[in-house]
Design an enzyme around this catalytic site. Structure first.
Site, mmCIF file in Angstrom:
data_model
loop_
_atom_site.group_PDB
_atom_site.id
_atom_site.type_symbol
_atom_site.label_atom_id
_atom_site.label_comp_id
_atom_site.label_asym_id
_atom_site.label_seq_id
_atom_site.Cartn_x
_atom_site.Cartn_y
_atom_site.Cartn_z
ATOM 1 N N HIS A 111 0.877 -1.268 -0.193
ATOM 2 C CA HIS A 111 0.065 -0.124 0.094
ATOM 3 C C HIS A 111 0.978 0.968 -0.068
ATOM 4 O O HIS A 111 1.973 1.341 0.762
ATOM 5 C CB HIS A 111 -0.892 0.129 1.263
ATOM 6 C CG HIS A 111 -1.748 1.188 1.165
ATOM 7 N ND1 HIS A 111 -2.920 1.343 0.311
ATOM 8 C CD2 HIS A 111 -1.875 2.385 2.104
ATOM 9 C CE1 HIS A 111 -3.567 2.391 0.656
ATOM 10 N NE2 HIS A 111 -2.902 3.111 1.768
ATOM 11 N N ASP A 147 -6.544 -2.633 3.640
ATOM 12 C CA ASP A 147 -5.551 -2.093 4.268
ATOM 13 C C ASP A 147 -5.199 -2.169 5.831
ATOM 14 O O ASP A 147 -4.867 -1.192 6.335
ATOM 15 C CB ASP A 147 -5.642 -0.527 3.695
ATOM 16 C CG ASP A 147 -5.513 -0.017 2.149
ATOM 17 O OD1 ASP A 147 -5.168 -1.183 1.261
ATOM 18 O OD2 ASP A 147 -6.078 0.594 1.715
ATOM 19 N N GLU A 174 9.726 4.126 -6.059
ATOM 20 C CA GLU A 174 10.820 3.789 -5.923
ATOM 21 C C GLU A 174 11.265 3.134 -4.645
ATOM 22 O O GLU A 174 12.012 2.077 -4.645
ATOM 23 C CB GLU A 174 12.019 5.077 -5.809
ATOM 24 C CG GLU A 174 12.197 5.752 -7.185
ATOM 25 C CD GLU A 174 13.226 6.847 -7.237
ATOM 26 O OE1 GLU A 174 13.965 6.794 -6.152
ATOM 27 O OE2 GLU A 174 13.151 7.662 -8.076
HETATM 28 C C1 GRF Z 1 1.336 0.758 -5.777
HETATM 29 O O1 GRF Z 1 1.613 2.071 -5.500
HETATM 30 C C2 GRF Z 1 0.785 -0.032 -4.796
HETATM 31 O O2 GRF Z 1 1.383 0.566 -3.402
HETATM 32 C C3 GRF Z 1 -0.572 0.228 -4.807
HETATM 33 O O3 GRF Z 1 -0.973 0.211 -6.219
HETATM 34 C C4 GRF Z 1 0.311 0.637 -6.882
HETATM 35 C C5 GRF Z 1 0.636 -0.493 -8.047
HETATM 36 O O4 GRF Z 1 1.549 0.155 -8.730
HETATM 37 N N1 GRF Z 1 -1.118 -0.995 -4.139
HETATM 38 P P1 GRF Z 1 2.157 -0.751 -9.821
HETATM 39 O O5 GRF Z 1 1.092 -1.396 -10.747
HETATM 40 O O6 GRF Z 1 2.835 -1.925 -9.194
HETATM 41 O O7 GRF Z 1 3.248 0.069 -10.945
#
Ligand code: GRF
Length: 222
Positions: A111, A147, A174
Site C-alpha cells: 500500500h 489496508d 521507488e
Molecule cells: C502501488 O503504488 C501499490 O502500492 C498500490 O498500487 C500501486 C501499484 O503500482 N497498491 P504498480 O502497478 O505496481 O506499478
C-alpha cells in the site's frame, strides 16, 4: 534450497511485479514468481510477465456472476501452479472474506502510505493535503478489513514542498520497489513471525549490521 512460489495479482502497470521479477534474477533471492494473474486484459503487467517468460493468466471479474465465483477461479489458478504466497501488487478488486481466510498469512499487499495512516484510494493527494512530512509504503499481511493486517516492512520518503500527487507517487514507487522484494525475501527465509496482529522480524540487520526490530533481550549494538 527451493524457492517460495509466488502468485502475483495485478490490475495495471505492474512496476512492483517488475521489481519481484528483477529480484528473481538474484541468486540469493528466496522466492520465484510462479504465476501472474491480471483481472484486466490491458494491464501492462501481463506484457512484463510474458517478456520474462512467466506463466500469466487473465481472470476477468466480468466473466463471473459473483465475487465468490471469481475468487474460486483465482484459487484454482493459484493452486494449479503450486503458489505458496500470494502478492497483491496494484490489484484493484476487493477479495472476499472466504479467499482472505483461505490464504490467511499467505497473502500480502503493498500500500502506498505508512499504514495505518491513509488507507484507501487517492493516497498521495490526501497525504499532500494533510501536510505530513513523511510518506512511504507498507507491505502487510491481508486481513478482511481493507489496508489492514500485520505490517512486515515499511519504507519512508520525504514529502517535499511543491510535490504533486504525481511527483510523490514516483518517489513512493521507488521505495516500494525495494520494500516488496525485501518483505518477500524475509518471508521466504523464515524471518517473519506473526505474533498476534503484529510481525516480529527475526535476526534482520541493516547495512551496518545492527538488528532491526530487536527484542528486549537481544544484544545491544556495539
Ligand atoms: C502501488 O503504488 C501499490 O502500492 C498500490 O498500487 C500501486 C501499484 O503500482 N497498491 P504498480 O502497478 O505496481 O506499478
Amino acid at each position: 534450497m527451493a524457492r517460495l512460489r509466488l502468485g502475483v495479482l495485478i490490475s495495471g502497470h505492474g512496476s512492483n511485479l517488475q521489481a519481484l521479477i528483477d529480484a528473481n534474477l538474484k541468486r540469493d533471492f528466496g522466492a520465484e514468481v510462479a504465476l501472474v494473474v491480471s483481472n484486466q486484459s490491458d494491464a501492462y503487467g501481463l506484457a512484463r510477465a510474458r517478456d520474462a517468460g512467466l506463466a500469466a493468466a487473465l481472470i476477468s471479474h466480468r466473466d463471473y456472476r459473483t465475487r465468490d465465483e471469481f475468487d474460486a477461479a483465482l484459487d484454482d489458478a493459484l493452486n494449479a501452479e503450486g503458489v505458496e504466497l500470494v502478492c497483491l501488487a496494484g490489484f484493484m478488486r476487493v477479495l472476499g472474506t472466504g479467499f482472505v481466510e483461505r490464504w490467511k498469512n499467505r497473502l500480502i499487499n503493498i500500500h502506498p502510505s505508512l499504514l495505518p495512516a491513509f488507507k484507501g484510494l487517492d493516497v498521495h493527494r490526501r497525504v499532500i493535503a494533510a501536510g505530513v512530512r513523511l510518506s512511504g509504503c507498507t507491505v502487510h499481511y491481508v486481513r478482511a478489513e481493507i489496508d489492514n493486517g500485520p505490517i512486515i516492512v515499511q519504507g519512508a520518503v520525504p514529502v517535499l514542498a511543491g510535490d504533486t500527487a504525481e511527483t510523490l507517487e514516483a518517489r513512493v514507487h521507488e521505495i516500494e520497489h525495494q520494500c516488496y522484494p525485501l518483505a518477500v525475501d524475509l518471508i521466504a527465509k523464515g524471518r517473519v513471525q506473526i505474533e498476534g496482529e503484529c510481525v516480529r522480524l527475526l535476526d534482520v540487520r541493516d547495512a551496518r549490521g545492527r538488528l532491526i526490530n530487536p527484542a528486549p533481550g537481544d544484544p545491544k549494538p556495539a
